[in-house]
Design an enzyme around this catalytic site. Structure first.
Site, short mmCIF file in Angstrom:
data_model
loop_
_atom_site.label_atom_id
_atom_site.label_comp_id
_atom_site.label_asym_id
_atom_site.label_seq_id
_atom_site.Cartn_x
_atom_site.Cartn_y
_atom_site.Cartn_z
N ASP A 196 -8.07 -5.50 0.13
CA ASP A 196 -8.54 -6.57 -0.94
C ASP A 196 -7.93 -8.03 -0.69
OD1 ASP A 196 -9.72 -4.48 -2.60
OD2 ASP A 196 -7.69 -3.74 -3.14
N HIS B 148 0.90 -1.23 0.00
CA HIS B 148 -0.02 -0.09 -0.02
C HIS B 148 0.95 1.15 0.05
CE1 HIS B 148 -3.28 2.86 1.20
NE2 HIS B 148 -3.77 2.03 0.71
N1 CMC Z 1 3.96 -7.51 -4.73
C1 CMC Z 1 5.40 -7.53 -4.90
N2 CMC Z 1 6.21 -6.27 -4.73
C2 CMC Z 1 5.67 -5.25 -4.27
C3 CMC Z 1 4.21 -5.14 -4.09
C4 CMC Z 1 3.67 -6.38 -4.31
N3 CMC Z 1 2.15 -6.35 -4.10
N4 CMC Z 1 3.83 -3.85 -3.81
C5 CMC Z 1 4.94 -3.19 -3.91
N5 CMC Z 1 5.89 -3.80 -4.18
C6 CMC Z 1 7.54 -3.39 -4.30
C7 CMC Z 1 7.60 -2.85 -5.36
O1 CMC Z 1 8.05 -3.55 -6.64
C8 CMC Z 1 8.66 -1.81 -4.78
O2 CMC Z 1 9.99 -2.51 -4.88
P1 CMC Z 1 11.48 -1.85 -5.34
O3 CMC Z 1 11.68 -0.93 -4.23
O4 CMC Z 1 12.33 -3.11 -5.35
O5 CMC Z 1 11.15 -1.27 -6.54
C9 CMC Z 1 8.40 -1.52 -3.33
O6 CMC Z 1 7.59 -2.55 -3.07
C10 CMC Z 1 7.76 -0.36 -3.38
O7 CMC Z 1 6.48 -0.32 -4.45
P2 CMC Z 1 5.74 0.71 -4.90
O8 CMC Z 1 5.33 0.43 -6.43
O9 CMC Z 1 6.92 2.12 -5.04
O10 CMC Z 1 4.61 1.18 -4.15
P3 CMC Z 1 3.46 2.13 -4.60
O11 CMC Z 1 3.09 2.77 -3.14
O12 CMC Z 1 3.98 2.85 -5.74
O13 CMC Z 1 2.35 1.17 -4.82
C11 CMC Z 1 0.44 -0.41 -4.73
C12 CMC Z 1 1.42 0.70 -3.91
C13 CMC Z 1 -0.67 -0.76 -3.94
C14 CMC Z 1 0.24 0.04 -6.16
C15 CMC Z 1 1.68 -1.61 -4.71
O14 CMC Z 1 1.72 -2.26 -3.46
C16 CMC Z 1 0.71 -2.74 -5.46
O15 CMC Z 1 0.88 -2.77 -6.75
N6 CMC Z 1 0.06 -3.89 -4.83
C17 CMC Z 1 -0.83 -4.81 -5.62
C18 CMC Z 1 -1.78 -4.29 -6.06
C19 CMC Z 1 -2.89 -4.24 -4.73
O16 CMC Z 1 -3.13 -4.75 -3.83
N7 CMC Z 1 -3.85 -2.89 -4.75
C20 CMC Z 1 -4.92 -2.52 -3.77
C21 CMC Z 1 -4.24 -1.41 -2.99
S1 CMC Z 1 -5.25 -1.28 -1.59
C22 CMC Z 1 -7.05 -1.01 -1.85
C23 CMC Z 1 -6.97 0.24 -2.54
O17 CMC Z 1 -6.62 1.29 -1.91
O18 CMC Z 1 -7.34 0.30 -3.86
#
Ligand code: CMC
Length: 432
Positions: A367, A310
């Site tokens: 989720d 998140h």
């Molecule tokens: N699985 C594997 N690696 C992950 C995941 C995941 N679900 N989420 C983040 N990471 C890694 C990402 O690759 C990055 O690694 P590195 O530092 O090596 O590059 C690090 O963690 C930080 O991630 P980020 O992409 O910078 O984080 P963000 O804040 O931009 O993204 C997120 C947040 C929710 C989009 C992401 O965690 C994700 O894609 N999760 C899976 C989709 C998901 O479950 N979404 C629902 C969110 S909660 C409900 C809502 O509010 O909609």
């Protein structure tokens, strides 16, 4: 609570000049540098892709403490609201900034029933969608279509706003159920004055003219709780979309339709569908979770563990904790043994012990467990994000309302760093 105090200045030294930037502190101690005059005073803009460090507005609707894993709506903890309120009560709280008294709640429910039908001419719209149409596509199109059938709001402070908000809350539920009925080729079941908000929804979804739906109060309560968990979440992607679209002063229906489209994305509300599809795949492939964990860790693979991670929470999402409990309760009481729950729990255990997830503070989000409960209740997978939209609607409306009432509100219009070409000589079409 309103406003914030200016608590000192930050200094920016650049190009031989020093610029003072006011630092604003809100009443819970969060600080933000006010950069509104940065371009005027220093010739600089701020670069923040994904707005990860940008405060886009002032808001009193909900508050997420990502370090402590805490979520409050209008000051009340999500745990208390989920345990003690109905969804409609929470919708009232978000919209009116106070919990309703009993007569207020009764009046709200009466209004909700009065506006539960959709214009009969809209019924024909459903007929032309292909059977496999995703219900989120139908939902967003139907919501924007409401603007042609119902009057636009003339002013934001009036009773009209209450009616439009109620209309949207009540009709979204009817549209959601109708889109499901259309997808399975069954006749629509109309809303009933005799049923509460969630019972009505379950009845419209699962009864038919030849088959009553035996209403289970335990499932009605679970539905209420799940919708409450989704009701608001500060400036998330879909809420920011509602605000951004609304900042151009388009009607509320169009803003909500835009919010629904943003929510559909698999990184946002669409993750609840993705989680179940991921768990089903693991199950089909023998139930081994290690492969999925390794795939999610592989930096060359775009795959991510759905329902994990998140932007704000750097600890366990408080909504996920409640959703997990609801899931175990519902499956237990229904006597359902779903192998997907076992896989989800093993996946969580493995991920939380893995340095990759620990270092990045990746925990289950809202989720991760909701889909397993929806599945047990009988919802098809592609309806899960629709349920998220139903839940988030009072939050979207409340945030929109807050925005249009803000005297400092401006059209949202970010800037860019330009990467394209410049000063190309024009080439006439015959010479290209
Ligand atoms: N699985 C594997 N690696 C992950 C995941 C995941 N679900 N989420 C983040 N990471 C890694 C990402 O690759 C990055 O690694 P590195 O530092 O090596 O590059 C690090 O963690 C930080 O991630 P980020 O992409 O910078 O984080 P963000 O804040 O931009 O993204 C997120 C947040 C929710 C989009 C992401 O965690 C994700 O894609 N999760 C899976 C989709 C998901 O479950 N979404 C629902 C969110 S909660 C409900 C809502 O509010 O909609």
């Amino acid at each position: 609570m309103s406003g914030e105090a200016e608590s000192g200045k930050a200094q920016l030294a650049f190009d031989g000049r020093t610029v003072d930037l006011p630092v604003l502190t809100d009443h819970i101690g969060q600080r933000a540098v006010d950069i509104r005059n940065l371009r005027k005073d220093a010739g600089l803009t701020a670069f923040d892709p994904g707005f990860a460090n940008t405060v886009s507005c002032r808001s009193g609707v909900s508050y997420v403490d990502g370090e402590a894993g805490r979520l409050v709506y209008r000051g009340y903890a999500i745990e208390d609201l989920a345990d003690n309120c109905t969804f409609i009560e929470v919708a009232y709280l978000l919209l009116h900034d106070r919990l309703p008294t009993r007569p207020q709640l009764e009046q709200f429910s009466v209004l909700m029933n009065r506006h539960s039908m959709i214009h009969e001419d809209m019924i024909t719209f459903f007929a032309k969608y292909p059977e496999h149409a995703h219900p989120m596509a139908v939902l967003s199109a139907m919501v924007v279509s409401l603007s042609s059938f119902y009057p636009e709001l003339e002013e934001s402070e009036s009773e009209e706003l209450d009616i439009t908000a109620t209309r949207l809350l009540s009709k979204l539920r009817t549209i959601a159920a109708f889109s499901y009925k259309k997808s399975i080729g069954e006749p629509f079941v109309y809303p009933s004055y005799k049923l509460s908000y969630c019972a009505n929804f379950l009845n419209m979804m699962f009864s038919s003219p030849v088959r009553d739906y035996p209403m289970d109060p335990m499932l009605v309560r679970a539905m209420n709780q799940l919708l409450i968990l989704h009701a608001d979440h500060d400036q998330n992607c879909s809420t920011s979309t509602v605000r951004l679209v609304g900042s151009a002063r388009v009607n509320l229906y169009a803003c909500i339709a835009a919010g629904i489209c943003a929510l559909w994305g698999p990184l946002h509300g669409g993750a609840n569908q993705e989680v179940i599809e991921m768990l089903e795949l693991i199950h089909k492939q023998g139930g081994n979770v290690d492969g999925v964990i390794e795939k999610a860790k592989d930096r060359k693979d775009p795959f991510r563990l759905s329902g994990f991670g998140h932007r704000i929470y750097k600890t366990y999402d408080p909504r996920a904790k409640i959703a997990k409990r609801i899931c175990q309760e519902v499956l237990g009481k229904l006597g359902v043994s779903d192998p997907l729950l076992d896989i989800a729990m093993r996946l969580e255990e493995k991920a939380l012990a893995d340095p990759f997830f620990v270092e990045r503070k990746l925990y289950p989000n809202v989720d991760f467990y909701t889909g397993i409960t929806y599945r047990a209740i009988g919802f098809p997978t592609d309806m899960y994000t629709v349920l998220f939209a139903l839940g988030r609607l009072p939050g979207w409306i409340s945030q929109w309302q807050e925005m249009v009432r803000d005297p400092e509100q401006k059209i949202w219009r970010p800037r860019q760093l330009y990467t394209g070409q410049n000063n190309l000589p024009f080439v006439p079409i015959d010479k290209r």
